[in-house]
Design an enzyme around this catalytic site. Structure first.
Site, PDB file in Angstrom:
ATOM      1  CE1 TYR A  59      -3.582   2.659   0.752  1.00 40.03           C
ATOM      2  CE2 TYR A  59      -2.122   3.359   2.527  1.00 40.03           C
ATOM      3  CZ  TYR A  59      -3.223   3.578   1.714  1.00 40.03           C
ATOM      4  OH  TYR A  59      -3.954   4.730   1.860  1.00 40.03           O
ATOM      5  CE  LYS A  86      -3.245   5.469  -1.547  1.00 37.19           C
ATOM      6  NZ  LYS A  86      -4.237   6.106  -2.444  1.00 37.19           N
TER       7      LYS A  86
END
Length: 284
Positions: A144, A148
């Site tokens: 994740y 990002k």
């Protein structure tokens, strides 16, 4: 003659999420909001408030094209749709991590490219939702955070590359906000929240699997309404390329300026990694 309202399109606006909160805040600020989601029925609350809702599956090129064809002008595009994935790096499913990047990175670029002709005409704005996880390491959430961080770099490149055309690019480095993000992910995701049987973390399985659920963050953080109103004010001013909003955002901003690893101890304690290390070493 009445001055037309500024228009904004937001992806990922299912009820209870950050996109929905931002749609409401910008609607209240006087903009014409196009709130979009893959499943329109999940935007019923926004519809009841008089916000225009549209179907948009950001992973489908035909869906993106159909959405673009319904809009004649656009001032602001907010790429917000996204998902999470927690698993130790040693146990990550590479195919599932690629799907995460498809949503958190490549869909942002696909949607932006599709709406770019309208934004060029309006000399508009692109807002990309990233996270403090793009600069602050969170153990067991590396896929994740990496997605990002990748989008953060694309945002910086877009900011420079599109400036000659009068387009403003803003990145939202969002901290912890109370929303349905984690709850929805747990309900909808087919990804396991448990370790494989042969995981090297098996001796500390209970601690690690608790971290994988992220249950401790479910009821923590800034209220979504407060976050959205702050973000709406920030992006409408358009004076800063990075907006830091949400709980722990200020701390992450400080950490990003300090020497590498200064906050490792705090992060290890927050995620239980310190206890995991004790168990692993005791077994070793």
């Amino acid at each position: 003659m009445a001055i037309p309202k500024r228009t904004v399109l937001i992806t990922g606006c299912s009820n209870g999420g950050l996109g929905a909160a931002l749609a409401i805040a910008l609607h209240e600020a006087g903009l014409h909001v196009y709130a979009t989601a893959r499943t329109p029925s999940k935007m019923a609350h926004l519809t009841s408030l008089g916000i225009e809702t549209m179907t948009l599956d950001v992973l489908s090129d035909p869906s993106i094209t159909a959405c673009v064809n319904q809009i004649s002008s656009l001032d602001i595009l907010i790429n917000n749709a996204g998902a999470g994935y927690t698993m130790p790096v040693s146990d990550i499913s590479i195919p599932e991590a690629k799907k995460l990047f498809d949503l958190n990175v490549w869909s942002y670029l696909a949607v932006t490219q599709a709406f770019l002709p309208l934004l060029l005409k309006s000399k508009g704005m692109i807002v990309n939702q990233t996270s403090i996880a793009s600069v602050a390491t969170v153990p067991f959430a590396s896929a994740y955070g990496a997605s990002k961080a990748a989008m953060a770099m694309f945002s910086t490149s877009q900011r420079l590359e599109l400036a000659p055309f009068g387009i403003t690019v803003i990145e939202l480095k969002t901290g912890i906000v109370r929303s349905n993000f984690i709850t929805n992910h747990q309900k909808q995701s087919k990804l396991p929240s448990h370790l494989p049987e042969n995981s090297i973390y098996s001796p500390a399985r209970a601690i690690v699997e608790k971290a994988l659920t992220q249950d401790e963050f479910t009821d923590k953080g800034m209220r979504a309404e407060e976050w959205a109103k702050g973000v709406a004010r920030d992006i409408l001013k358009g004076k800063t390329p990075i907006v830091w909003r949400g709980e722990e955002a200020f701390l992450a901003r400080i950490a990003s300026c300090l020497p590498f690893g200064w906050f490792d101890g705090l992060v290890r304690k927050m995620t239980g990694l310190d206890l995991v290390e004790q168990i692993i070493k005791a077994r070793g």
